[in-house]
Design an enzyme around this catalytic site. Structure first.
Site, PDB file in Angstrom:
ATOM      1  N   GLU A   1       0.610   6.796  -6.812  1.00 48.46           N
ATOM      2  CA  GLU A   1      -0.361   6.872  -7.052  1.00 48.46           C
ATOM      3  C   GLU A   1       0.032   9.047  -7.331  1.00 48.46           C
ATOM      4  OE1 GLU A   1      -4.026   5.241  -5.363  1.00 48.46           O
ATOM      5  OE2 GLU A   1      -3.378   7.334  -4.547  1.00 48.46           O
TER       6      GLU A   1
ATOM      7  N   GLU B   1       0.704  -1.405  -0.179  1.00 45.62           N
ATOM      8  CA  GLU B   1      -0.339   0.180   0.333  1.00 45.62           C
ATOM      9  C   GLU B   1       0.765   1.105   0.067  1.00 45.62           C
ATOM     10  OE1 GLU B   1      -3.721   0.434  -0.733  1.00 45.62           O
ATOM     11  OE2 GLU B   1      -2.868   2.896  -0.280  1.00 45.62           O
TER      12      GLU B   1
HETATM   13  N1  LIG Z   1      -3.072  11.248 -15.639  1.00 44.12           N
HETATM   14  C1  LIG Z   1      -4.659  10.275 -15.512  1.00 44.12           C
HETATM   15  N2  LIG Z   1      -4.376   9.653 -16.613  1.00 44.12           N
HETATM   16  C2  LIG Z   1      -4.964   8.437 -16.899  1.00 44.12           C
HETATM   17  N3  LIG Z   1      -5.993   7.924 -15.887  1.00 44.12           N
HETATM   18  C3  LIG Z   1      -6.010   8.445 -14.743  1.00 44.12           C
HETATM   19  C4  LIG Z   1      -5.210   9.605 -14.669  1.00 44.12           C
HETATM   20  N4  LIG Z   1      -5.033   9.438 -13.041  1.00 44.12           N
HETATM   21  C5  LIG Z   1      -6.237   8.639 -12.598  1.00 44.12           C
HETATM   22  N5  LIG Z   1      -6.268   8.245 -13.299  1.00 44.12           N
HETATM   23  C6  LIG Z   1      -7.528   6.720 -13.462  1.00 44.12           C
HETATM   24  O1  LIG Z   1      -8.222   7.534 -13.064  1.00 44.12           O
HETATM   25  C7  LIG Z   1      -9.055   5.876 -12.001  1.00 44.12           C
HETATM   26  C8  LIG Z   1      -9.453   7.004 -10.459  1.00 44.12           C
HETATM   27  O2  LIG Z   1      -8.066   7.693 -10.327  1.00 44.12           O
HETATM   28  P1  LIG Z   1      -7.962   8.657  -9.001  1.00 44.12           P
HETATM   29  O3  LIG Z   1      -5.961   9.064  -8.710  1.00 44.12           O
HETATM   30  O4  LIG Z   1      -9.077   9.442  -8.625  1.00 44.12           O
HETATM   31  O5  LIG Z   1      -7.967   7.522  -7.615  1.00 44.12           O
HETATM   32  P2  LIG Z   1      -7.264   6.728  -6.700  1.00 44.12           P
HETATM   33  O6  LIG Z   1      -6.138   5.984  -7.966  1.00 44.12           O
HETATM   34  O7  LIG Z   1      -8.441   6.093  -5.803  1.00 44.12           O
HETATM   35  O8  LIG Z   1      -5.944   7.813  -6.015  1.00 44.12           O
HETATM   36  P3  LIG Z   1      -6.446   8.570  -5.188  1.00 44.12           P
HETATM   37  O9  LIG Z   1      -6.771   7.346  -3.294  1.00 44.12           O
HETATM   38  O10 LIG Z   1      -5.293   9.699  -4.876  1.00 44.12           O
HETATM   39  O11 LIG Z   1      -8.129   8.733  -4.353  1.00 44.12           O
HETATM   40  C9  LIG Z   1      -7.800   5.241 -12.227  1.00 44.12           C
HETATM   41  O12 LIG Z   1      -8.466   4.150 -12.844  1.00 44.12           O
HETATM   42  C10 LIG Z   1      -6.759   6.006 -12.315  1.00 44.12           C
HETATM   43  O13 LIG Z   1      -6.060   5.233 -12.877  1.00 44.12           O
END
Ligand SMILES: Nc1ncnc2c1ncn2[C@@H]1O[C@H](COP(=O)(O)OP(=O)(O)OP(=O)(O)O)[C@@H](O)[C@H]1O
Length: 122
Positions: free
Chosen positions: A73, A66
């Site tokens: 991330e 994690e």
């Molecule tokens: N720059 C990016 N380009 C393409 N896809 C992205 C990008 N950033 C996030 N994603 C995708 O969007 C979805 C949500 O990501 P997001 O970062 O909002 O949530 P997370 O991965 O759970 O992280 P967090 O804990 O920051 O919320 C995931 O499938 C992730 O791979």
């Protein structure tokens, strides 16, 4: 104090900052920290010898993965705010790593730790 020792102490300080930063900013990290440490503590408490160490380590590794997921991330968010398929794959693969090790730990807990816990409590 030698330069090497100072460097090691500084490195440990950065690691502690990383741990505290993940704790402060990532709710998923806090949830997995609680689950992982509980699983590790229960495993070490109810199992014996090598089994306790192995099962405890499997539970603890959820926390480690994690932390790596949080690092991925944040690195992706720092590198780009645009939608990029490679950014999505990086984040989703890191999340899949947490899911994989989490499911494995859960399976081990349900099949090894829980029966032993019930046996000891009954
Ligand atoms: N720059 C990016 N380009 C393409 N896809 C992205 C990008 N950033 C996030 N994603 C995708 O969007 C979805 C949500 O990501 P997001 O970062 O909002 O949530 P997370 O991965 O759970 O992280 P967090 O804990 O920051 O919320 C995931 O499938 C992730 O791979």
């Amino acid at each position: 104090m030698t330069k090497t020792v100072k460097g090691v102490i500084k490195g440990i300080g950065f690691a502690v900052e990383g741990f505290l930063g993940a704790f402060r900013e990532d709710v998923h990290f806090r949830i997995n920290l609680a689950l992982s440490l509980t699983g590790t503590a229960v495993s070490l408490a109810v199992l014996n010898g090598c089994t306790a160490i192995l099962v405890g380590f499997i539970n603890f590794s959820v926390l480690v993965v994690e932390l790596l997921n949080t690092a991925v991330e944040r690195a992706v968010d720092t590198a780009t705010s645009e939608f990029k398929p490679s950014a999505k794959l990086a984040k989703d693969a890191a999340a899949a790593a947490v899911l994989s090790v989490g499911l494995f730990a859960l399976t081990v807990d349900l099949t090894v730790v829980l029966p032993e816990l019930i046996r000891r409590l009954s």
